[in-house]
Design a protein around this motif. Structure first.
Motif, PDB file in Angstrom:
ATOM      1  N   ASP A 139       0.825  -1.205   0.000  1.00  0.00           N
ATOM      2  CA  ASP A 139       0.000   0.000   0.000  1.00  0.00           C
ATOM      3  C   ASP A 139       0.865   1.264   0.000  1.00  0.00           C
ATOM      4  O   ASP A 139       0.548   2.239  -0.679  1.00  0.00           O
ATOM      5  N   TRP A 295      -6.620   4.487   1.599  1.00  0.00           N
ATOM      6  CA  TRP A 295      -6.658   3.023   1.747  1.00  0.00           C
ATOM      7  C   TRP A 295      -8.083   2.563   2.044  1.00  0.00           C
ATOM      8  O   TRP A 295      -8.554   1.562   1.492  1.00  0.00           O
ATOM      9  N   GLU A 298     -10.180   2.868  -1.106  1.00  0.00           N
ATOM     10  CA  GLU A 298      -9.833   1.849  -2.093  1.00  0.00           C
ATOM     11  C   GLU A 298     -10.497   0.509  -1.771  1.00  0.00           C
ATOM     12  O   GLU A 298     -10.887  -0.225  -2.682  1.00  0.00           O
ATOM     13  N   ARG A 299     -10.633   0.198  -0.499  1.00  0.00           N
ATOM     14  CA  ARG A 299     -11.061  -1.152  -0.098  1.00  0.00           C
ATOM     15  C   ARG A 299     -12.509  -1.241   0.364  1.00  0.00           C
ATOM     16  O   ARG A 299     -13.076  -2.332   0.390  1.00  0.00           O
ATOM     17  N   PHE A 343     -15.449  -5.893   1.049  1.00  0.00           N
ATOM     18  CA  PHE A 343     -14.052  -5.502   1.243  1.00  0.00           C
ATOM     19  C   PHE A 343     -13.204  -6.007   0.088  1.00  0.00           C
ATOM     20  O   PHE A 343     -13.240  -7.187  -0.268  1.00  0.00           O
ATOM     21  N   LYS A 344     -12.429  -5.114  -0.499  1.00  0.00           N
ATOM     22  CA  LYS A 344     -11.584  -5.466  -1.642  1.00  0.00           C
ATOM     23  C   LYS A 344     -10.205  -5.865  -1.129  1.00  0.00           C
ATOM     24  O   LYS A 344      -9.416  -5.016  -0.716  1.00  0.00           O
ATOM     25  N   TRP A 345      -9.924  -7.156  -1.176  1.00  0.00           N
ATOM     26  CA  TRP A 345      -8.633  -7.638  -0.680  1.00  0.00           C
ATOM     27  C   TRP A 345      -7.495  -7.218  -1.597  1.00  0.00           C
ATOM     28  O   TRP A 345      -6.385  -6.960  -1.131  1.00  0.00           O
ATOM     29  N   ARG A 346      -7.750  -7.138  -2.913  1.00  0.00           N
ATOM     30  CA  ARG A 346      -6.678  -6.817  -3.863  1.00  0.00           C
ATOM     31  C   ARG A 346      -7.167  -5.766  -4.865  1.00  0.00           C
ATOM     32  O   ARG A 346      -7.512  -6.083  -5.998  1.00  0.00           O
ATOM     33  N   PRO A 347      -7.159  -4.510  -4.482  1.00  0.00           N
ATOM     34  CA  PRO A 347      -7.679  -3.483  -5.391  1.00  0.00           C
ATOM     35  C   PRO A 347      -6.710  -3.027  -6.466  1.00  0.00           C
ATOM     36  O   PRO A 347      -7.093  -2.261  -7.351  1.00  0.00           O
ATOM     37  N   GLN A 407      -4.628 -10.080   1.469  1.00  0.00           N
ATOM     38  CA  GLN A 407      -4.392  -8.821   0.756  1.00  0.00           C
ATOM     39  C   GLN A 407      -3.379  -8.986  -0.376  1.00  0.00           C
ATOM     40  O   GLN A 407      -3.273  -8.118  -1.246  1.00  0.00           O
TER      41      GLN A 407
END
Length: 604
Positions: A139, A295, A298-299, A343-347, A407
């Motif tokens: 990140d 952050w 993004e998630r 929740f976005k683990w890998r954006p 992540q």
């Protein structure tokens, strides 16, 4: 201290983090992981309140000196220096970071404090009802544009004569500004001296690039003071001006962890000290916490103040959120506890390149093992537990990516304990740059839903139940419900199949030279001081550094849960009986019968 290995592969019974039917397959995990629920799994602690604090209700002031808004003069200076030095910035790994400093991220203070409420200082992770997540080195590289590899921020300046002359000129220019009535080398005066290539005593245009980088480092990267050029950034500026990479990401991340811990301690102290009124003390936060807000955006799509703007591939990621306005806190905060499914683990997988690794190594439809070369050094450091050393030598924080493996697209198992290696900054830095023991590492597919082991799923449920009910945990495996934030699909699946312990098959990973997992131990009774110095406060307002907050993160006598307690040791007694009582009550209510004597008898 963790060992030199990063990954391991073994056959495990895996389940989606949202629940569902488990499957037996080959899975990949970050080390150290624990393969038995009775092993030394490191459990996080959570002491958050049911209602997160709103900034206006806090009994203290927070001075976010690290949250900088760029002015027009700075944007002009960046654009002018870009034309001459953009290639050097790319070589030094700071191109995105410098260009990102032109972006304006408006502060959403209540959102920051809601995240702080979830912060666990013992693990440097945010603990949500549906799992752990944190701001990682990846990140810091993607959102901040900082390099994960390179020289230490404490490295001396280059030894060649030209570099030494530049250092002397920078120091002389700063000294001359400190002789003015302001008695400090203020940002505006520094810019006025060097931006147009003028100024006496400092060499003017000859060292403008180094002076520009010193300004950027002092204001946007390490803003330890509100408005002062700090001389400790001069060696870094000289290195970067010569295209030498400096590992800024771990230093910035250490400062972010430190500031989040300080805010956590301040909120806790304000709640406990009822005599604190009228904001009679001040907390100074020097880390660039704008990155934490981005952050979150993004998630957590539902928490975004607005949709991100479309940017070019050549633009830094932070530009997506330039000038984004904050939304109403009342409509945006509640979903964060129930956002497990969104929740976005890998954006970041859609970007072709960033400061960690080229995204072209990720395949769309399959994962594969890749030989470790120097090109993967940045990725390995993102995946490996280590110590983080800030520019302030007293700030050494622990980095534990194995707790948030999803992540990175990696499966999650029980996180093992990692011993500290923070005796001094030199030893901590050597831990960060220690050799890589893996011959290969596993590269997951670009689009993949990582899974968790069934024991992790049950372990986290029990921890979460303990936090939500009364702090006590049960070792009963019969009661399994979806984690908060997920749908009730798991309950339907549970009618078909029980979650029972089963023997799993282990096999040696092709990357490992050693088959043994590290066996951690609990640091019971350890203490950490949550203090960040404040040099910017008015008379009559006491800074937090005078209060010297100190919080014990060892296991609590009332809850039995420590920062690295074994789940079996931590599980309390009596939850099973309460759960069965609740189940009987639910059955009676559903059938329309409510036999009070039977209920009372079941509780005896």
């Amino acid at each position: 201290m963790a060992d030199n290995f990063v990954m391991e592969e073994r056959v495990e019974s895996m389940v989606s983090p949202t629940g569902g039917c488990p499957c037996l397959r080959s899975a990949h995990f970050l080390r150290p992981s624990v393969t038995s629920i009775g092993g030394p799994a490191a459990a996080p602690s959570l002491d958050s309140s049911a209602s997160p604090p709103r900034y206006k209700d806090l009994s203290f002031n927070v001075n976010f000196i690290g949250w900088k808004i760029p002015d027009s003069n700075w944007k002009t200076w960046v654009d002018r220096m870009h034309s001459s030095h953009h290639s050097t910035w790319r070589e030094a790994g700071i191109y995105d970071a410098v260009v990102s400093s032109k972006c304006c991220v408006h502060r959403h203070q209540d959102l920051i404090f809601y995240f702080v409420e979830k912060w666990c200082p013992a693990t440097n992770t945010a603990v949500f009802p549906w799992g752990e997540a944190t701001f990682t080195l990846e990140d810091a590289a993607v959102l901040g544009g900082f390099s994960v590899v390179g020289e230490s921020v404490s490295a001396p300046p280059p030894a060649d004569d030209e570099s030494q002359k530049v250092m002397k000129k920078l120091l002389a220019a700063r000294k001359n500004l400190c002789k003015t009535p302001a008695k400090k080398a203020g940002h505006s005066r520094w810019m006025a001296r060097f931006m147009d290539g003028g100024g006496d005593g400092g060499g003017g245009s000859e060292i403008e690039h180094e002076a520009f980088l010193a300004y950027w480092l002092s204001r946007f990267v390490f803003p330890f003071t509100r408005d002062t050029i700090i001389k400790s950034v001069f060696p870094i500026a000289v290195h970067l001006a010569r295209g030498t990479r400096v590992a800024l990401a771990p230093a910035v991340l250490a400062a972010i962890y430190r500031s989040l811990t300080l805010l956590k301690a301040a909120v806790a102290a304000a709640r406990k000290e009822s005599h604190l009124r009228n904001r009679d003390f001040r907390v100074t936060i020097s880390a660039p916490l704008a990155l934490i807000q981005v952050w979150i955006w993004e998630r957590f799509p539902s928490l975004r103040s607005t949709n991100p703007i479309t940017i070019k591939q050549s633009q830094p990621r932070l530009a997506r959120w330039d000038n984004s306005k904050k939304s109403s806190i009342r409509t945006s905060l509640p979903p964060i506890d129930s956002a497990g499914e969104e929740f976005k683990w890998r954006p970041y997988t859609t970007r072709t390149m960033h400061n960690v690794v080229s995204r072209t190594i990720y395949k769309d439809d399959h994962g594969y093992w890749l030989a470790v070369t120097s090109d993967l050094e940045g990725l390995v450091r993102c995946l490996r537990a280590s110590e983080l050393v800030s520019l302030d030598p007293d700030w050494i924080e622990q980095y534990l990516p194995h707790r948030v493996a999803m992540q990175f697209g990696i499966d999650q198992d029980l996180p093992g304990h990692v011993s500290r290696v923070n005796v001094n900054p030199d030893i901590a830095w050597r831990d960060y740059i220690r050799p890589i023991g893996d011959a290969k590492i596993y590269i997951p597919p670009r689009v993949v839903e990582p899974h968790v082991t069934r024991r992790y799923f049950k372990w986290w449920q029990k921890l979460n139940l303990g936090w939500r009910i009364d702090g006590k945990l049960s070792d009963d495996d019969a009661f399994v419900t979806p984690l908060p934030g997920f749908s009730d699909q798991l309950l339907k699946d549970r009618e078909k199949e029980e979650f029972v312990a089963e023997k799993v098959v282990h096999r040696q990973s092709p990357l490992s030279y050693s088959a043994d997992n590290e066996k951690g131990s609990c640091n019971k009774g350890s203490k950490r001081k949550f203090v960040e110095s404040s040099s910017d406060y008015n008379s009559g307002v006491s800074p937090i550094s005078d209060h010297r907050f100190e919080r014990t993160v060892a296991e609590s006598s009332s809850t039995g849960i420590g920062d690295c307690a074994s789940p079996v040791q931590a599980f309390g007694i009596g939850l099973e009986e309460r759960v069965r009582t609740i189940e009987k009550l639910c059955a009676l209510l559903k059938s329309g019968k409510l036999d009070l004597p039977l209920i009372l008898k079941s509780r005896q």
